[in-house]
Design a protein around this motif. Structure first.
Motif, mmCIF file in Angstrom:
data_model
loop_
_atom_site.group_PDB
_atom_site.id
_atom_site.type_symbol
_atom_site.label_atom_id
_atom_site.label_comp_id
_atom_site.label_asym_id
_atom_site.label_seq_id
_atom_site.Cartn_x
_atom_site.Cartn_y
_atom_site.Cartn_z
ATOM 1 N N TYR A 18 0.834 -1.205 0.000
ATOM 2 C CA TYR A 18 0.000 0.000 0.000
ATOM 3 C C TYR A 18 0.870 1.257 0.000
ATOM 4 O O TYR A 18 0.650 2.184 -0.783
ATOM 5 N N LYS A 19 1.887 1.291 0.861
ATOM 6 C CA LYS A 19 2.763 2.461 0.938
ATOM 7 C C LYS A 19 3.519 2.683 -0.368
ATOM 8 O O LYS A 19 3.664 3.810 -0.825
ATOM 9 N N THR A 20 4.000 1.614 -0.966
ATOM 10 C CA THR A 20 4.748 1.736 -2.211
ATOM 11 C C THR A 20 3.856 2.229 -3.345
ATOM 12 O O THR A 20 4.225 3.132 -4.096
ATOM 13 N N LEU A 21 2.657 1.657 -3.466
ATOM 14 C CA LEU A 21 1.739 2.091 -4.524
ATOM 15 C C LEU A 21 1.295 3.531 -4.315
ATOM 16 O O LEU A 21 1.176 4.296 -5.277
ATOM 17 N N THR A 22 1.068 3.927 -3.079
ATOM 18 C CA THR A 22 0.688 5.304 -2.778
ATOM 19 C C THR A 22 1.810 6.268 -3.157
ATOM 20 O O THR A 22 1.562 7.335 -3.724
ATOM 21 N N GLY A 65 -2.541 -1.468 -10.646
ATOM 22 C CA GLY A 65 -2.099 -0.947 -9.350
ATOM 23 C C GLY A 65 -3.021 0.141 -8.836
ATOM 24 O O GLY A 65 -3.348 0.192 -7.648
ATOM 25 N N ARG A 66 -3.473 1.019 -9.734
ATOM 26 C CA ARG A 66 -4.422 2.078 -9.352
ATOM 27 C C ARG A 66 -5.745 1.473 -8.875
ATOM 28 O O ARG A 66 -6.342 1.929 -7.905
ATOM 29 N N GLU A 67 -6.187 0.436 -9.583
ATOM 30 C CA GLU A 67 -7.423 -0.249 -9.182
ATOM 31 C C GLU A 67 -7.275 -0.878 -7.804
ATOM 32 O O GLU A 67 -8.180 -0.787 -6.966
ATOM 33 N N ALA A 68 -6.137 -1.519 -7.556
ATOM 34 C CA ALA A 68 -5.895 -2.164 -6.261
ATOM 35 C C ALA A 68 -5.885 -1.124 -5.133
ATOM 36 O O ALA A 68 -6.411 -1.377 -4.050
ATOM 37 N N LEU A 69 -5.293 0.039 -5.395
ATOM 38 C CA LEU A 69 -5.299 1.118 -4.394
ATOM 39 C C LEU A 69 -6.729 1.571 -4.105
ATOM 40 O O LEU A 69 -7.106 1.780 -2.948
ATOM 41 N N GLY A 70 -7.516 1.742 -5.146
ATOM 42 C CA GLY A 70 -8.908 2.151 -4.967
ATOM 43 C C GLY A 70 -9.695 1.143 -4.161
ATOM 44 O O GLY A 70 -10.471 1.525 -3.272
ATOM 45 N N GLN A 71 -9.487 -0.128 -4.440
ATOM 46 C CA GLN A 71 -10.159 -1.182 -3.680
ATOM 47 C C GLN A 71 -9.730 -1.183 -2.224
ATOM 48 O O GLN A 71 -10.555 -1.345 -1.323
ATOM 49 N N ALA A 72 -8.446 -0.993 -1.984
ATOM 50 C CA ALA A 72 -7.941 -0.979 -0.613
ATOM 51 C C ALA A 72 -8.527 0.207 0.160
ATOM 52 O O ALA A 72 -8.893 0.069 1.330
#
Length: 76
Positions: A18-22, A65-72
């Motif tokens: 999460y931190k890396t994708l953010t 990756g953007r989708e995964a961030l949105g889901q999280a």
């Protein structure tokens, strides 16, 4: 979840992922060492899950990756 902060599936991001994708969402492409705690295991997992793409010595957030961030974020 493993010590490096990734999760078993892209739908459930660990703290490191999460931190890396953010970071990538905020800054754009970043050096490979910008992964959480500079974890090669985490970087490998992010690439394997297609959440980040490697571009030479940089990594960049993918659409997945953007989708995964949105889901999280919606799961919080």
């Amino acid at each position: 979840m493993t010590d490096s902060g990734q999760a078993r599936s892209a739908g459930h991001l660990g703290e490191g992922a999460y931190k890396t994708l953010t970071l990538l969402e905020t800054t754009g492409p970043a050096p490979l060492t910008a992964t959480h705690k500079r974890s090669m295991v985490l970087l490998s997992w992010l690439v394997e899950q297609e959440l980040v793409a490697l571009r030479g010595q940089l990594m960049d957030l993918t659409d997945k990756g953007r989708e995964a961030l949105g889901q999280a974020r919606s799961a919080e």
